[in-house]
Design a protein around this motif. Structure first.
Motif, PDB file in Angstrom:
ATOM      1  N   SER A 208     -92.471 -21.777  43.673  1.00 55.56           N
ATOM      2  CA  SER A 208     -91.541 -20.723  44.387  1.00 55.56           C
ATOM      3  C   SER A 208     -91.959 -19.277  43.973  1.00 55.56           C
ATOM      4  O   SER A 208     -92.739 -18.971  43.047  1.00 55.56           O
ATOM      5  CB  SER A 208     -90.340 -21.179  43.756  1.00 55.56           C
ATOM      6  OG  SER A 208     -90.205 -20.786  42.567  1.00 55.56           O
ATOM      7  N   THR A 209     -91.702 -18.650  44.652  1.00 47.54           N
ATOM      8  CA  THR A 209     -91.809 -16.745  44.355  1.00 47.54           C
ATOM      9  C   THR A 209     -91.192 -16.604  43.172  1.00 47.54           C
ATOM     10  O   THR A 209     -91.729 -15.931  42.309  1.00 47.54           O
ATOM     11  CB  THR A 209     -91.458 -16.249  45.454  1.00 47.54           C
ATOM     12  OG1 THR A 209     -91.965 -16.667  46.888  1.00 47.54           O
ATOM     13  CG2 THR A 209     -91.727 -14.658  45.506  1.00 47.54           C
ATOM     14  N   PHE A 210     -89.972 -17.178  42.918  1.00 47.14           N
ATOM     15  CA  PHE A 210     -89.169 -16.822  41.696  1.00 47.14           C
ATOM     16  C   PHE A 210     -90.314 -17.245  40.598  1.00 47.14           C
ATOM     17  O   PHE A 210     -90.462 -16.446  39.685  1.00 47.14           O
ATOM     18  CB  PHE A 210     -88.033 -17.543  41.738  1.00 47.14           C
ATOM     19  CG  PHE A 210     -87.388 -17.354  40.358  1.00 47.14           C
ATOM     20  CD1 PHE A 210     -86.654 -16.286  39.986  1.00 47.14           C
ATOM     21  CD2 PHE A 210     -87.374 -18.534  39.216  1.00 47.14           C
ATOM     22  CE1 PHE A 210     -86.097 -16.259  38.590  1.00 47.14           C
ATOM     23  CE2 PHE A 210     -86.514 -18.725  38.411  1.00 47.14           C
ATOM     24  CZ  PHE A 210     -85.791 -17.586  37.967  1.00 47.14           C
ATOM     25  N   ASP A 211     -90.842 -18.669  40.483  1.00 44.83           N
ATOM     26  CA  ASP A 211     -91.640 -19.013  39.491  1.00 44.83           C
ATOM     27  C   ASP A 211     -92.893 -18.148  39.353  1.00 44.83           C
ATOM     28  O   ASP A 211     -93.296 -17.858  38.078  1.00 44.83           O
ATOM     29  CB  ASP A 211     -92.118 -20.468  39.583  1.00 44.83           C
ATOM     30  CG  ASP A 211     -90.638 -21.464  39.390  1.00 44.83           C
ATOM     31  OD1 ASP A 211     -90.147 -20.777  38.219  1.00 44.83           O
ATOM     32  OD2 ASP A 211     -90.736 -22.552  39.746  1.00 44.83           O
ATOM     33  N   LYS A 212     -93.408 -17.714  40.475  1.00 44.82           N
ATOM     34  CA  LYS A 212     -94.560 -17.075  40.325  1.00 44.82           C
ATOM     35  C   LYS A 212     -94.406 -15.694  40.050  1.00 44.82           C
ATOM     36  O   LYS A 212     -95.264 -15.170  39.065  1.00 44.82           O
ATOM     37  CB  LYS A 212     -95.175 -16.776  41.932  1.00 44.82           C
ATOM     38  CG  LYS A 212     -96.609 -16.616  42.270  1.00 44.82           C
ATOM     39  CD  LYS A 212     -96.890 -16.558  43.320  1.00 44.82           C
ATOM     40  CE  LYS A 212     -98.173 -15.678  43.669  1.00 44.82           C
ATOM     41  NZ  LYS A 212     -98.491 -15.566  45.135  1.00 44.82           N
ATOM     42  N   ASN A 213     -93.344 -15.161  40.102  1.00 42.07           N
ATOM     43  CA  ASN A 213     -92.855 -13.788  39.451  1.00 42.07           C
ATOM     44  C   ASN A 213     -92.526 -13.938  38.022  1.00 42.07           C
ATOM     45  O   ASN A 213     -92.508 -12.714  37.426  1.00 42.07           O
ATOM     46  CB  ASN A 213     -92.023 -13.078  40.301  1.00 42.07           C
ATOM     47  CG  ASN A 213     -92.565 -12.794  41.739  1.00 42.07           C
ATOM     48  OD1 ASN A 213     -93.868 -12.701  41.842  1.00 42.07           O
ATOM     49  ND2 ASN A 213     -91.727 -12.689  42.716  1.00 42.07           N
ATOM     50  N   ARG A 214     -92.143 -15.057  37.586  1.00 43.44           N
ATOM     51  CA  ARG A 214     -91.818 -14.766  35.932  1.00 43.44           C
ATOM     52  C   ARG A 214     -92.767 -14.860  35.037  1.00 43.44           C
ATOM     53  O   ARG A 214     -93.949 -15.191  35.290  1.00 43.44           O
ATOM     54  CB  ARG A 214     -90.632 -15.837  35.879  1.00 43.44           C
ATOM     55  CG  ARG A 214     -90.965 -17.110  35.745  1.00 43.44           C
ATOM     56  CD  ARG A 214     -90.001 -18.311  35.469  1.00 43.44           C
ATOM     57  NE  ARG A 214     -90.310 -19.702  35.774  1.00 43.44           N
ATOM     58  CZ  ARG A 214     -90.421 -20.428  34.929  1.00 43.44           C
ATOM     59  NH1 ARG A 214     -90.656 -19.997  33.708  1.00 43.44           N
ATOM     60  NH2 ARG A 214     -91.063 -21.683  35.192  1.00 43.44           N
TER      61      ARG A 214
END
Ligand SMILES: Nc1ncnc2c1ncn2[C@@H]1O[C@H](COP(=O)(O)OS(=O)(=O)O)[C@@H](OP(=O)(O)O)[C@H]1O
Ligand SMILES: Nc1ncnc2c1ncn2[C@@H]1O[C@H](COP(=O)(O)OP(=O)(O)O)[C@@H](O)[C@H]1O
Length: 314
Positions: free
Chosen positions: A308-314
């Motif tokens: 997910s973009t969320f996981d990618k960004n963290r």
């Protein structure tokens, strides 16, 4: 090390003679590599084992030398005890003498490496700045240098006391013995740390082999190439791998991803060593294959881990 200190130390490497000009040979490293061993190619480099007396430096260096030679890869060991009966027989164990010892050995190692050998050096080399000089000598000649810290606790070395030297040092018969009444400066950024407690000589040797393979010094050998290489963590690396895993960011995966992980770890997607990176994904999408050095291996199925973009960004 402070820059100033480093250059002060580099003094030992400065040339004293004047009117001396470096002469350039006609044979390139690539050419030299073509005639060396049956696994042709230039593999010249130095593996520098450092650690306390009795840590396992000589054992590992000799074992690795035998392994490499057996596989047709030119290698040569330089050992502390041996060098000190020849080239360095005028040197003792004071800080200055150890510094000169390491400088001479590093210069010799550089020549072996330049000639295309994997030069295996086993020296206590207790001082960080001396090891740094050895590294610099290689770097200046554009030769790979791998510092391997043979990390065996003093108690274990003393218990092994392979040459009875610790006993003599404890009795005060030997002065300035590393670990007893002279310092050993633990390497801060070695290329590899080998712990020899609870590990066989073969396991520890294979750790160094793996490192050389990962750095492209040892090629995937023919007989190893013919079977599917598995990616499971060997038992001797389990503890450090678990520690490393615990320090990494975590991600929840689905059953399907886990099944792909199994396929990857069993080596069925060789040469992939994990889920595809962008370049590997593009190779598969555009060319139905993976490039591995000069060989191409059919791989038409993208093996990717959706994020997910969320996981990618963290
Ligand atoms: N004072 C003192 N301290 C450490 N070691 C001593 C000492 N006196 C003799 N020996 C023996 O010499 C070997 C170490 O030589 P090195 O050339 O490797 O030493 S150094 O790198 O210059 O520090 C070392 O070999 P290893 O046991 O293989 O490490 C010893 O056998
Ligand atoms: N995993 C290991 N790797 C290297 N040596 C080991 C290992 N396990 C036990 N040993 C033993 O430790 C001793 C190390 O001695 P040596 O190689 O002479 O040390 P050094 O050269 O560092 O002084 C040898 O007797 C060797 O058999």
């Amino acid at each position: 090390m402070e820059t100033h200190d480093f250059y002060k130390k580099q003094k030992t490497c400065l040339q004293v003679a004047t009117n001396v000009t470096e002469q350039h040979r006609h044979v390139s490293r690539a050419k030299r590599g073509q005639i060396l061993g049956h696994l042709r190619g230039f593999r010249g480099c130095t593996v520098w084992f450092t650690g306390l007396s009795g840590a396992g430096k000589t054992t590992l260096s000799f074992e690795l030398e035998a392994y490499l030679i057996q596989h047709g890869i030119p290698a040569y060991s330089l050992d502390g005890d041996n060098m000190r009966t020849g080239l360095c027989k005028d040197l003792g164990f004071s800080k200055q003498d150890r510094e000169e010892n390491i400088r001479r050995v590093a210069e010799v190692a550089k020549l072996f490496a330049d000639a295309g050998q994997i030069c295996l050096c086993s020296f206590v080399s207790p001082f960080a700045e001396d090891r740094e000089v050895a590294r610099r000598i290689h770097k200046d000649s554009d030769l790979p240098f791998f510092e391997v810290f043979v990390d065996t606790p003093l108690e274990v070395c003393e218990q092994r006391d392979t040459k009875g030297l610790y006993q003599k040092a404890r009795k005060g018969i030997i002065k300035g013995f590393t670990g007893i009444d002279q310092l050993y400066e633990t390497p801060e950024n070695p290329e590899l740390v080998v712990k020899t407690v609870n590990a066989t000589v073969e396991e520890s040797t294979m750790q160094v082999v793996d490192m050389l393979r990962e750095n492209g010094i040892i090629p995937l050998l023919q007989e190893e190439n013919s079977s599917v290489p598995e990616l499971f963590v060997p038992s001797y690396r389990l503890v450090s791998a678990e520690e490393e895993a615990a320090s990494l960011p975590k991600l929840n995966i689905e059953t399907l991803d886990l099944q792909w992980l199994q396929i990857l770890s069993e080596g069925w997607a060789y040469p992939l060593k994990g889920f595809m990176r962008e370049d590997q994904f593009l190779q598969t999408i555009h060319f139905d294959c993976q490039l591995n050095g000069r060989e191409t291996i059919n791989q038409s199925i993208p093996i990717v881990l959706p994020l997910s973009t969320f996981d990618k960004n963290r």
